[in-house]
Design an enzyme around this catalytic site. Structure first.
Site, PDB file in Angstrom:
ATOM      1  N   HIS A  61       0.819  -1.228   0.000  1.00  0.00           N
ATOM      2  CA  HIS A  61       0.000   0.000   0.000  1.00  0.00           C
ATOM      3  C   HIS A  61       0.850   1.274   0.000  1.00  0.00           C
ATOM      4  O   HIS A  61       0.317   2.372   0.198  1.00  0.00           O
ATOM      5  CB  HIS A  61      -0.954   0.009   1.197  1.00  0.00           C
ATOM      6  CG  HIS A  61      -2.065  -0.988   1.063  1.00  0.00           C
ATOM      7  ND1 HIS A  61      -3.047  -0.870   0.102  1.00  0.00           N
ATOM      8  CD2 HIS A  61      -2.327  -2.129   1.733  1.00  0.00           C
ATOM      9  CE1 HIS A  61      -3.875  -1.894   0.194  1.00  0.00           C
ATOM     10  NE2 HIS A  61      -3.462  -2.679   1.179  1.00  0.00           N
ATOM     11  N   HIS A  83      -1.669  -8.380   9.151  1.00  0.00           N
ATOM     12  CA  HIS A  83      -2.328  -7.669  10.253  1.00  0.00           C
ATOM     13  C   HIS A  83      -2.718  -8.601  11.399  1.00  0.00           C
ATOM     14  O   HIS A  83      -3.408  -8.188  12.326  1.00  0.00           O
ATOM     15  CB  HIS A  83      -3.567  -6.890   9.767  1.00  0.00           C
ATOM     16  CG  HIS A  83      -3.241  -5.740   8.872  1.00  0.00           C
ATOM     17  ND1 HIS A  83      -4.074  -4.654   8.735  1.00  0.00           N
ATOM     18  CD2 HIS A  83      -2.182  -5.509   8.076  1.00  0.00           C
ATOM     19  CE1 HIS A  83      -3.535  -3.796   7.856  1.00  0.00           C
ATOM     20  NE2 HIS A  83      -2.400  -4.301   7.450  1.00  0.00           N
TER      21      HIS A  83
HETATM   22 FE   FE2 Z   1      -1.064  -3.601   5.918  1.00  0.00          FE
HETATM   23 FE   FE2 Z   2       0.250  -4.901   3.025  1.00  0.00          FE
END
Ligand code: FE2
Ligand code: FE2
Length: 264
Positions: A69, A179
């Site tokens: 990202h 995550h």
């Molecule tokens: Fe992430």
């Molecule tokens: Fe990522």
């Protein structure tokens, strides 16, 4: 001994706020020599902006790593080219703005940070991270034996393979991107601290930091949707690694996973 605190993907405003507060209080209580955090989801869950990077760097984080990202916010490529403490994965094709590594001076000597991105089940098919890792690490070791690697990747096997490849050549290989924190922290046979995934700094009752309702709907109907950052209590996840500064060997790795409450 040099102590490094690493925090996993910071998600949105709740993640930024909690991460900054955690760094402050952890620093006060335990004292750390160097703080690294993955900031790829700092801007509302998608990417990071210059302003947010500056805020995070001011909050006591010395280096920000990213991942798939990295480029989601407009203008970040230009900023990345000017701020060496904001890393993008090192295995982007050459010529891409920014850097995948940095070496910074601390009171206990130089610390190198290397950011890499995996290829298995990842959208961007970057250069081979295993090849790039070896080249980068060889060059970084000319400067310092204390090298911390954030390997931003999806699968545990790819991450473990990176840990094994770099064992004895870097101080730590810690994963990000899923995550979700894994519980496999260990010191590999040749002295490298390893953890498949550090987890995230973001809302506790969420999916990847986002409101569960919209994500469930997406799984149900397969339609495009927006995924707002979730509300409620925030968990800060990461790891603390202690490293012998003269050899770069890790002495210990301990996971951090803590609900950070609002200051009263
Ligand atoms: Fe992430
Ligand atoms: Fe990522």
């Amino acid at each position: 001994m040099i102590t490094i605190l690493f925090l996993g993907d910071i998600v949105g405003e709740p993640g930024r706020e909690a991460a900054a507060r955690f760094v402050r209080s952890y620093q006060k209580e335990h004292g750390v020599d160097f703080v690294i955090a993955n900031g790829e989801n700092a801007a509302g869950g998608r990417g990071i902006t210059a302003r947010l990077a500056i805020d995070l760097l001011r909050s006591g984080i010395a280096v920000i790593t990213t991942g798939d990202h990295a480029w989601d916010q407009k203008g970040i490529a230009d900023y990345m080219a000017t701020e060496p403490r904001l890393l993008r994965p090192a295995n982007y094709p050459s010529g891409v703005p920014g850097q995948g590594h940095i070496v910074l001076e601390t009171s206990k000597g130089k610390v190198a940070v290397l950011n890499l991105q995996g290829r298995t089940f990842m959208q961007q098919l970057l250069e081979n991270p295993f090849r790039v890792a070896e080249e980068e690490v060889e060059a970084l070791r000319e400067e310092t034996p204390v090298i911390f690697v954030d390997f931003h990747a999806e699968t545990t096997s790819e991450k473990i393979a990176m840990g094994c490849l770099l064992d004895g050549r870097v101080s730590a290989v810690v994963g990000t991107h899923t995550h979700v924190q894994t519980a496999d922290e260990k010191i590999l046979p040749n002295g490298t601290a390893f953890l498949c995934d550090a987890g995230m700094c973001g809302p506790e009752h969420s999916i990847l930091g986002r409101d569960p309702a919209n994500i469930i709907q997406r799984f149900q109907n397969c339609l495009p949707a927006v995924f707002p950052v979730a509300k409620g209590p925030v968990r800060v996840c990461g790891a603390v690694v202690q490293i012998h500064e003269s050899t770069g060997r890790a002495q210990s790795i301990r996971r951090i996973s803590q609900i950070v409450r609002e200051e009263e």
